[in-house]
Scaffold this motif. Structure first.
Motif, PDB file in Angstrom:
ATOM      1  N   VAL A 129     -22.937  23.328 -36.667  1.00  0.00           N
ATOM      2  CA  VAL A 129     -22.149  23.451 -37.900  1.00  0.00           C
ATOM      3  C   VAL A 129     -20.719  22.980 -37.673  1.00  0.00           C
ATOM      4  CG1 VAL A 129     -21.110  25.136 -39.471  1.00  0.00           C
ATOM      5  CG2 VAL A 129     -23.546  25.256 -38.962  1.00  0.00           C
ATOM      6  N   ASP A 130     -20.112  23.392 -36.561  1.00  0.00           N
ATOM      7  CA  ASP A 130     -18.745  22.960 -36.252  1.00  0.00           C
ATOM      8  C   ASP A 130     -18.673  21.437 -36.096  1.00  0.00           C
ATOM      9  OD1 ASP A 130     -17.913  25.568 -36.317  1.00  0.00           O
ATOM     10  OD2 ASP A 130     -18.069  25.867 -34.147  1.00  0.00           O
ATOM     11  N   PHE A 131     -19.666  20.872 -35.438  1.00  0.00           N
ATOM     12  CA  PHE A 131     -19.692  19.416 -35.237  1.00  0.00           C
ATOM     13  C   PHE A 131     -19.824  18.687 -36.570  1.00  0.00           C
ATOM     14  CE2 PHE A 131     -22.284  15.573 -34.739  1.00  0.00           C
ATOM     15  CZ  PHE A 131     -21.444  14.813 -33.934  1.00  0.00           C
ATOM     16  N   GLN A 132     -20.739  19.163 -37.418  1.00  0.00           N
ATOM     17  CA  GLN A 132     -20.938  18.510 -38.710  1.00  0.00           C
ATOM     18  C   GLN A 132     -19.730  18.686 -39.624  1.00  0.00           C
ATOM     19  OE1 GLN A 132     -23.226  16.426 -38.210  1.00  0.00           O
ATOM     20  NE2 GLN A 132     -24.868  16.979 -39.613  1.00  0.00           N
ATOM     21  N   THR A 133     -19.068  19.830 -39.524  1.00  0.00           N
ATOM     22  CA  THR A 133     -17.876  20.063 -40.344  1.00  0.00           C
ATOM     23  C   THR A 133     -16.776  19.070 -39.989  1.00  0.00           C
ATOM     24  OG1 THR A 133     -18.417  22.420 -40.509  1.00  0.00           O
ATOM     25  CG2 THR A 133     -16.152  21.775 -41.003  1.00  0.00           C
ATOM     26  N   GLN A 134     -16.604  18.808 -38.697  1.00  0.00           N
ATOM     27  CA  GLN A 134     -15.617  17.809 -38.277  1.00  0.00           C
ATOM     28  C   GLN A 134     -16.041  16.403 -38.687  1.00  0.00           C
ATOM     29  OE1 GLN A 134     -12.654  18.477 -36.939  1.00  0.00           O
ATOM     30  NE2 GLN A 134     -13.117  20.681 -37.034  1.00  0.00           N
ATOM     31  N   LYS A 135     -17.350  16.171 -38.703  1.00  0.00           N
ATOM     32  CA  LYS A 135     -17.867  14.849 -39.042  1.00  0.00           C
ATOM     33  C   LYS A 135     -17.665  14.514 -40.514  1.00  0.00           C
ATOM     34  CE  LYS A 135     -22.108  12.116 -38.526  1.00  0.00           C
ATOM     35  NZ  LYS A 135     -23.539  12.158 -38.108  1.00  0.00           N
ATOM     36  N   ILE A 136     -17.636  15.550 -41.366  1.00  0.00           N
ATOM     37  CA  ILE A 136     -17.490  15.339 -42.809  1.00  0.00           C
ATOM     38  C   ILE A 136     -16.199  14.598 -43.137  1.00  0.00           C
ATOM     39  CG2 ILE A 136     -17.095  16.558 -44.998  1.00  0.00           C
ATOM     40  CD1 ILE A 136     -19.095  18.637 -44.108  1.00  0.00           C
ATOM     41  N   LYS A 137     -15.147  14.876 -42.385  1.00  0.00           N
ATOM     42  CA  LYS A 137     -13.830  14.320 -42.697  1.00  0.00           C
ATOM     43  C   LYS A 137     -13.803  12.798 -42.610  1.00  0.00           C
ATOM     44  CE  LYS A 137     -11.610  18.490 -40.864  1.00  0.00           C
ATOM     45  NZ  LYS A 137     -10.685  19.037 -39.849  1.00  0.00           N
ATOM     46  N   SER A 138     -14.666  12.226 -41.781  1.00  0.00           N
ATOM     47  CA  SER A 138     -14.644  10.777 -41.579  1.00  0.00           C
ATOM     48  C   SER A 138     -15.759  10.046 -42.327  1.00  0.00           C
ATOM     49  CB  SER A 138     -14.769  10.464 -40.082  1.00  0.00           C
ATOM     50  OG  SER A 138     -15.984  10.989 -39.564  1.00  0.00           O
ATOM     51  N   GLN A 139     -16.453  10.744 -43.229  1.00  0.00           N
ATOM     52  CA  GLN A 139     -17.582  10.150 -43.943  1.00  0.00           C
ATOM     53  C   GLN A 139     -17.205   9.816 -45.388  1.00  0.00           C
ATOM     54  OE1 GLN A 139     -20.471   9.329 -42.508  1.00  0.00           O
ATOM     55  NE2 GLN A 139     -19.705  10.136 -40.557  1.00  0.00           N
TER      56      GLN A 139
ATOM     57  N   PRO B 104     -17.544   9.876 -49.477  1.00  0.00           N
ATOM     58  CA  PRO B 104     -17.776  11.062 -50.304  1.00  0.00           C
ATOM     59  C   PRO B 104     -19.254  11.421 -50.468  1.00  0.00           C
ATOM     60  CG  PRO B 104     -16.080   9.692 -51.278  1.00  0.00           C
ATOM     61  CD  PRO B 104     -16.626   8.923 -50.128  1.00  0.00           C
ATOM     62  N   MET B 105     -20.114  10.424 -50.728  1.00  0.00           N
ATOM     63  CA  MET B 105     -21.522  10.733 -50.954  1.00  0.00           C
ATOM     64  C   MET B 105     -22.175  11.319 -49.700  1.00  0.00           C
ATOM     65  SD  MET B 105     -24.598   8.268 -52.310  1.00  0.00           S
ATOM     66  CE  MET B 105     -23.741   8.047 -53.892  1.00  0.00           C
ATOM     67  N   ILE B 106     -21.946  10.677 -48.544  1.00  0.00           N
ATOM     68  CA  ILE B 106     -22.503  11.168 -47.279  1.00  0.00           C
ATOM     69  C   ILE B 106     -21.921  12.531 -46.939  1.00  0.00           C
ATOM     70  CG2 ILE B 106     -22.801  10.678 -44.842  1.00  0.00           C
ATOM     71  CD1 ILE B 106     -24.321   8.808 -46.684  1.00  0.00           C
ATOM     72  N   ALA B 107     -20.633  12.724 -47.213  1.00  0.00           N
ATOM     73  CA  ALA B 107     -19.980  13.995 -46.914  1.00  0.00           C
ATOM     74  C   ALA B 107     -20.593  15.136 -47.729  1.00  0.00           C
ATOM     75  CB  ALA B 107     -18.482  13.891 -47.196  1.00  0.00           C
ATOM     76  N   ASN B 108     -20.926  14.867 -48.985  1.00  0.00           N
ATOM     77  CA  ASN B 108     -21.549  15.894 -49.828  1.00  0.00           C
ATOM     78  C   ASN B 108     -22.933  16.283 -49.305  1.00  0.00           C
ATOM     79  OD1 ASN B 108     -19.375  16.078 -51.609  1.00  0.00           O
ATOM     80  ND2 ASN B 108     -20.181  14.480 -52.956  1.00  0.00           N
ATOM     81  N   ILE B 109     -23.695  15.287 -48.839  1.00  0.00           N
ATOM     82  CA  ILE B 109     -25.023  15.577 -48.291  1.00  0.00           C
ATOM     83  C   ILE B 109     -24.919  16.425 -47.030  1.00  0.00           C
ATOM     84  CG2 ILE B 109     -27.087  14.536 -47.279  1.00  0.00           C
ATOM     85  CD1 ILE B 109     -26.658  12.144 -49.116  1.00  0.00           C
ATOM     86  N   ILE B 110     -23.998  16.067 -46.157  1.00  0.00           N
ATOM     87  CA  ILE B 110     -23.809  16.845 -44.922  1.00  0.00           C
ATOM     88  C   ILE B 110     -23.345  18.252 -45.251  1.00  0.00           C
ATOM     89  CG2 ILE B 110     -22.464  17.010 -42.795  1.00  0.00           C
ATOM     90  CD1 ILE B 110     -22.374  13.974 -42.710  1.00  0.00           C
ATOM     91  N   LYS B 111     -22.458  18.383 -46.239  1.00  0.00           N
ATOM     92  CA  LYS B 111     -21.951  19.710 -46.612  1.00  0.00           C
ATOM     93  C   LYS B 111     -23.070  20.603 -47.142  1.00  0.00           C
ATOM     94  CE  LYS B 111     -18.286  21.970 -49.241  1.00  0.00           C
ATOM     95  NZ  LYS B 111     -19.177  23.011 -49.792  1.00  0.00           N
TER      96      LYS B 111
END
Length: 252
Positions: free
Chosen positions: A94-104, A106-113
């Motif tokens: 979860v921590d890794f994916q949360t950090q990853k969201i910042k560099s994605q 918007p569409m990919i970031a929403n899916i990861i979130k």
């Protein structure tokens, strides 16, 4: 008489006879192979099932393990083993994916979130289910070594604090107003009834068989029952408790 025609007719008749004999032999051989395959079919199917079970156990990820532990925890009457390693692995993810969201984007970031929120909900629900059980039978769990080993360090400290607060509340509310010999919170009556509540291990549960168990004795007054993979049973929790701990069945 035309000898060529006679020779041709005789040859055709012999060929037809040979073809009929060959056809009968082939049919007999196929029937024999079918019988042999039928006899071996059950063994082959069992081998395939065992291989599928091994593959599923090997491929099972932390999320699947936690989901099964969550369902088991919600349906079991007592406190089960804490999935500490699985929780730690998922929170690191979860921590890794949360950090990853910042560099994605918007569409990919929403899916990861969405995936991250799903994992967080599962973890919170799993921990809340365990805390609810601890609060219900806190005194019993803190006095039983087996249950103390099943709790995480934070859960054990929470349980002890809960017991302490509950005891202080009862004493201030009414126990201090009673005679000294009636102030106990863990006494046993003459009929064997204890004041410390315990989980009902004879509660009815539904379970699904995860691996082939074989013949299993559900009740001493009944014949053993064959427990095969994916079979579903309703029985007393105490009967299949060891199978649940060994991972051979799961509650549903």
């Amino acid at each position: 008489m035309n000898t060529d025609n006679l020779y041709s007719d005789n040859l055709g008749s012999q060929l037809n006879q040979l073809g009929s004999i060959a056809s009968d032999s082939l049919d007999a051989a196929m029937d024999t192979d079918t019988l042999e395959m039928d006899g071996q079919g059950a063994d082959v199917q069992d081998t395939v099932d065992d291989q599928e079970e091994d593959d599923e156990e090997f491929l099972e990820d932390d999320l699947s393990i936690l989901m099964r532990a969550w369902v088991n925890e919600r349906n079991a009457p007592d406190l089960l083993e804490y999935e500490g390693t699985t929780i730690e692995n998922l929170m690191e993810l979860v921590d890794f994916q949360t950090q990853k969201i910042k560099s994605q984007p918007p569409m990919i970031a929403n899916i990861i979130k969405i995936d991250v929120d799903r994992v967080k909900y599962l973890v919170r629900s799993y921990l809340r289910t365990r805390l609810a059980k601890i609060e219900q039978h806190a005194m019993h769990y803190t006095r039983d070594d087996m249950y103390k080993e099943r709790m995480s360090q934070n859960e054990l400290e929470y349980a002890k604090g809960f017991v302490s607060l509950e005891e202080k509340h009862m004493r201030r509310s009414f126990l201090d107003q009673l005679p000294p010999h009636l102030r106990g919170l863990d006494e046993t009556a003459g009929n064997g009834m204890n004041m410390v509540t315990k989980p009902n291990l004879d509660a009815a549960v539904f379970c699904r068989v995860r691996t082939n168990v074989g013949e299993f004795q559900f009740d001493t007054s009944e014949d053993p029952i064959l427990m095969k993979r994916n079979n579903i049973f309703i029985t007393r929790y105490n009967i299949i408790r060891n199978l649940l701990e060994d991972g051979k069945v799961e509650l549903i």
